[in-house]
Design a protein around this motif. Structure first.
Motif, PDB file in Angstrom:
ATOM      1  N   ARG A 175      20.162   2.295  -4.287  1.00 14.58           N
ATOM      2  CA  ARG A 175      20.721   3.527  -3.734  1.00 14.58           C
ATOM      3  C   ARG A 175      19.663   4.223  -2.887  1.00 14.58           C
ATOM      4  NH1 ARG A 175      24.668   7.041  -7.323  1.00 14.58           N
ATOM      5  NH2 ARG A 175      22.849   7.374  -8.680  1.00 14.58           N
ATOM      6  N   THR A 176      19.989   4.457  -1.629  1.00 11.11           N
ATOM      7  CA  THR A 176      19.051   5.044  -0.690  1.00 11.11           C
ATOM      8  C   THR A 176      19.482   6.461  -0.307  1.00 11.11           C
ATOM      9  OG1 THR A 176      20.210   4.213   1.276  1.00 11.11           O
ATOM     10  CG2 THR A 176      18.574   2.762   0.263  1.00 11.11           C
ATOM     11  N   TYR A 177      18.511   7.242   0.161  1.00  9.02           N
ATOM     12  CA  TYR A 177      18.747   8.610   0.616  1.00  9.02           C
ATOM     13  C   TYR A 177      18.162   8.763   2.011  1.00  9.02           C
ATOM     14  CZ  TYR A 177      19.810   9.499  -4.280  1.00  9.02           C
ATOM     15  OH  TYR A 177      20.368   9.457  -5.538  1.00  9.02           O
ATOM     16  N   LEU A 178      18.879   9.506   2.860  1.00 11.62           N
ATOM     17  CA  LEU A 178      18.398   9.718   4.224  1.00 11.62           C
ATOM     18  C   LEU A 178      18.555  11.188   4.606  1.00 11.62           C
ATOM     19  CD1 LEU A 178      17.355   8.686   6.945  1.00 11.62           C
ATOM     20  CD2 LEU A 178      19.728   8.188   7.592  1.00 11.62           C
ATOM     21  N   PRO A 179      17.450  11.961   4.635  1.00  9.03           N
ATOM     22  CA  PRO A 179      17.518  13.332   5.140  1.00  9.03           C
ATOM     23  C   PRO A 179      17.898  13.317   6.617  1.00  9.03           C
ATOM     24  CG  PRO A 179      15.528  12.995   3.840  1.00  9.03           C
ATOM     25  CD  PRO A 179      16.133  11.636   4.083  1.00  9.03           C
ATOM     26  N   ARG A 180      18.865  14.144   6.991  1.00 13.36           N
ATOM     27  CA  ARG A 180      19.364  14.130   8.361  1.00 13.36           C
ATOM     28  C   ARG A 180      19.043  15.414   9.134  1.00 13.36           C
ATOM     29  NH1 ARG A 180      23.770  10.534   8.600  1.00 13.36           N
ATOM     30  NH2 ARG A 180      23.927  11.078  10.809  1.00 13.36           N
ATOM     31  N   VAL A 193       9.040   7.731  -5.650  1.00 12.69           N
ATOM     32  CA  VAL A 193       9.831   7.827  -4.425  1.00 12.69           C
ATOM     33  C   VAL A 193       9.239   6.774  -3.489  1.00 12.69           C
ATOM     34  CG1 VAL A 193      10.460   9.269  -2.467  1.00 12.69           C
ATOM     35  CG2 VAL A 193      10.287  10.287  -4.753  1.00 12.69           C
ATOM     36  N   ARG A 194      10.087   5.897  -2.959  1.00 13.71           N
ATOM     37  CA  ARG A 194       9.606   4.775  -2.166  1.00 13.71           C
ATOM     38  C   ARG A 194      10.321   4.689  -0.830  1.00 13.71           C
ATOM     39  NH1 ARG A 194       6.822   0.988  -5.197  1.00 13.71           N
ATOM     40  NH2 ARG A 194       6.609   1.522  -7.424  1.00 13.71           N
ATOM     41  N   VAL A 195       9.629   4.168   0.171  1.00 14.44           N
ATOM     42  CA  VAL A 195      10.209   4.015   1.500  1.00 14.44           C
ATOM     43  C   VAL A 195      10.188   2.539   1.893  1.00 14.44           C
ATOM     44  CG1 VAL A 195       9.530   6.344   2.182  1.00 14.44           C
ATOM     45  CG2 VAL A 195       8.015   4.436   2.674  1.00 14.44           C
ATOM     46  N   PRO A 196      11.192   2.087   2.656  1.00 18.21           N
ATOM     47  CA  PRO A 196      11.249   0.673   3.028  1.00 18.21           C
ATOM     48  C   PRO A 196      10.192   0.296   4.058  1.00 18.21           C
ATOM     49  CG  PRO A 196      13.025   1.906   4.080  1.00 18.21           C
ATOM     50  CD  PRO A 196      12.357   2.853   3.149  1.00 18.21           C
ATOM     51  N   GLU A 200       0.824  -1.201   0.000  1.00 22.47           N
ATOM     52  CA  GLU A 200       0.000   0.000   0.000  1.00 22.47           C
ATOM     53  C   GLU A 200       0.862   1.257   0.000  1.00 22.47           C
ATOM     54  OE1 GLU A 200      -3.101  -0.032  -0.382  1.00 22.47           O
ATOM     55  OE2 GLU A 200      -3.719  -2.073   0.136  1.00 22.47           O
ATOM     56  N   PRO A 201       0.401   2.330  -0.637  1.00 19.38           N
ATOM     57  CA  PRO A 201       1.136   3.602  -0.597  1.00 19.38           C
ATOM     58  C   PRO A 201       1.142   4.183   0.807  1.00 19.38           C
ATOM     59  CG  PRO A 201      -1.011   3.885  -1.630  1.00 19.38           C
ATOM     60  CD  PRO A 201      -0.812   2.409  -1.453  1.00 19.38           C
ATOM     61  N   VAL A 202       2.133   5.018   1.067  1.00 18.33           N
ATOM     62  CA  VAL A 202       2.283   5.627   2.397  1.00 18.33           C
ATOM     63  C   VAL A 202       2.417   7.140   2.254  1.00 18.33           C
ATOM     64  CG1 VAL A 202       3.371   3.568   3.354  1.00 18.33           C
ATOM     65  CG2 VAL A 202       4.797   5.352   2.346  1.00 18.33           C
ATOM     66  N   ARG A 203       2.363   7.833   3.371  1.00 16.30           N
ATOM     67  CA  ARG A 203       2.491   9.297   3.379  1.00 16.30           C
ATOM     68  C   ARG A 203       3.879   9.726   2.906  1.00 16.30           C
ATOM     69  NH1 ARG A 203       1.348  10.611   9.426  1.00 16.30           N
ATOM     70  NH2 ARG A 203       2.600  12.415   8.788  1.00 16.30           N
ATOM     71  N   TRP A 204       3.938  10.877   2.254  1.00 14.12           N
ATOM     72  CA  TRP A 204       5.198  11.378   1.713  1.00 14.12           C
ATOM     73  C   TRP A 204       6.091  12.001   2.782  1.00 14.12           C
ATOM     74  CZ3 TRP A 204       6.835  16.424   2.089  1.00 14.12           C
ATOM     75  CH2 TRP A 204       5.879  17.388   2.444  1.00 14.12           C
ATOM     76  N   ASP A 205       5.485  12.466   3.887  1.00 13.58           N
ATOM     77  CA  ASP A 205       6.246  13.216   4.887  1.00 13.58           C
ATOM     78  C   ASP A 205       6.750  12.360   6.042  1.00 13.58           C
ATOM     79  OD1 ASP A 205       3.710  12.734   5.855  1.00 13.58           O
ATOM     80  OD2 ASP A 205       3.360  14.772   6.599  1.00 13.58           O
ATOM     81  N   LEU A 206       6.780  11.046   5.867  1.00 16.20           N
ATOM     82  CA  LEU A 206       7.343  10.176   6.903  1.00 16.20           C
ATOM     83  C   LEU A 206       8.849  10.406   7.000  1.00 16.20           C
ATOM     84  CD1 LEU A 206       5.528   6.817   6.055  1.00 16.20           C
ATOM     85  CD2 LEU A 206       4.972   8.409   7.912  1.00 16.20           C
ATOM     86  N   THR A 207       9.382  10.351   8.209  1.00 18.91           N
ATOM     87  CA  THR A 207      10.826  10.478   8.372  1.00 18.91           C
ATOM     88  C   THR A 207      11.494   9.167   7.977  1.00 18.91           C
ATOM     89  OG1 THR A 207      10.688   9.765  10.691  1.00 18.91           O
ATOM     90  CG2 THR A 207      10.566  12.149  10.242  1.00 18.91           C
ATOM     91  N   GLY A 208      12.807   9.233   7.768  1.00 18.40           N
ATOM     92  CA  GLY A 208      13.551   8.027   7.430  1.00 18.40           C
ATOM     93  C   GLY A 208      14.039   8.039   6.000  1.00 18.40           C
ATOM     94  N   SER A 209      14.577   6.914   5.560  1.00 15.00           N
ATOM     95  CA  SER A 209      15.212   6.816   4.251  1.00 15.00           C
ATOM     96  C   SER A 209      14.191   6.604   3.140  1.00 15.00           C
ATOM     97  CB  SER A 209      16.231   5.675   4.250  1.00 15.00           C
ATOM     98  OG  SER A 209      15.576   4.431   4.445  1.00 15.00           O
ATOM     99  N   PHE A 210      14.647   6.833   1.905  1.00 12.45           N
ATOM    100  CA  PHE A 210      13.808   6.594   0.742  1.00 12.45           C
ATOM    101  C   PHE A 210      14.687   6.245  -0.450  1.00 12.45           C
ATOM    102  CE2 PHE A 210      14.779  11.134   0.481  1.00 12.45           C
ATOM    103  CZ  PHE A 210      15.085  11.316  -0.864  1.00 12.45           C
TER     104      PHE A 210
END
Length: 237
Positions: free
Chosen positions: A214-219, A46-49, A14-24
């Motif tokens: 390749r993952t991205y993590l806003p810090r 844009v996908r989150v684990p 299922e799709p999830v919210r875009w503003d969740l914290t964590g990696s993508f």
């Protein structure tokens, strides 16, 4: 009667919210390939684990729509509401700069493509967000003033003079490439760290590899996550 060899149905992601914290991540991968199962793919997003049935999947949070060929533009939509625009990523000055605006057209920031002449010291894309220092990813040896960078670059070249010429050339080409990536072979891209310019300890965004993706993590808490999405979409184009 049990039916042996029947494939287990894939779980619904299922799709999830875009503003969740964590990696993508950005791409079509829903589940990376394993030694037992083939990769599972879907539409570009844009996908989150997420963890389901003991396995890692990537749920869509933002759908990515591309228009144009030579100099593309992108529109990012909320995966939970596909008709709702999250932000637009549009080229300025032939694609060297991309303005990022929200659904109402207000500017969120700018993602810049690093000029080729600077890619020996700085990774290929960087961010400007109003009210904050430039967000750049420099190579470890390329920190400090312009004079210090030039001195270290000269020393690096001198040290390499006694090495195999081909190795030196390969190294220089790696530094000039986006993220140091090389096509083919067994080369593994090194992690990338974007920092607030002039603030050595202020890590804003990092990128690395997880299961071949390749993952991205806003810090930094102040980083607008939509700007991180824009940079990743451009980098993974």
């Amino acid at each position: 009667m049990a039916v042996f060899g029947r494939k287990k149905d894939e779980p619904v992601i299922e799709p999830v919210r875009w503003d969740l914290t964590g990696s993508f991540v950005v791409g079509e991968v829903v589940r990376p390939a394993t030694f037992r199962r083939k990769a599972l793919t879907g539409e570009r997003a844009v996908r989150v684990p997420v963890m389901l049935d003991g396995g890692r999947y990537y749920a869509p949070s933002v759908l990515v729509s591309r228009t144009g060929e030579e100099t593309p533009s992108y529109r990012l939509y909320e995966a939970l509401e596909p008709g709702t625009l999250l932000c637009a990523v549009s080229p300025v000055k032939g694609g060297a700069r991309y303005g990022v605006t929200d659904a109402e057209g207000r500017e969120l920031g700018v993602v810049h493509r690093t000029p080729a002449a600077k890619r020996a010291i700085q990774h290929g894309w960087w961010i400007q967000q109003s009210g904050h220092p430039d967000i750049v990813a420099r190579y470890n040896w390329a920190k400090g003033s312009a004079k210090e960078i030039a001195t270290r670059g000269k020393e690096k070249a001198i040290r390499g003079a006694g090495e195999l010429v081909g190795s030196v050339v390969d190294s220089v080409l790696s530094l000039g490439a986006e993220g140091g990536d090389q096509a083919g072979g067994s080369y593994t891209p090194k992690p990338v760290t974007w920092r607030a310019e002039g603030e050595e300890e202020d890590v804003v965004l990092t990128s690395g590899q997880a299961e071949g993706v390749r993952t991205y993590l806003p810090r930094a808490s102040w980083l607008d996550r939509r700007l991180a999405f824009a940079l990743a979409v451009l980098r993974e184009a």
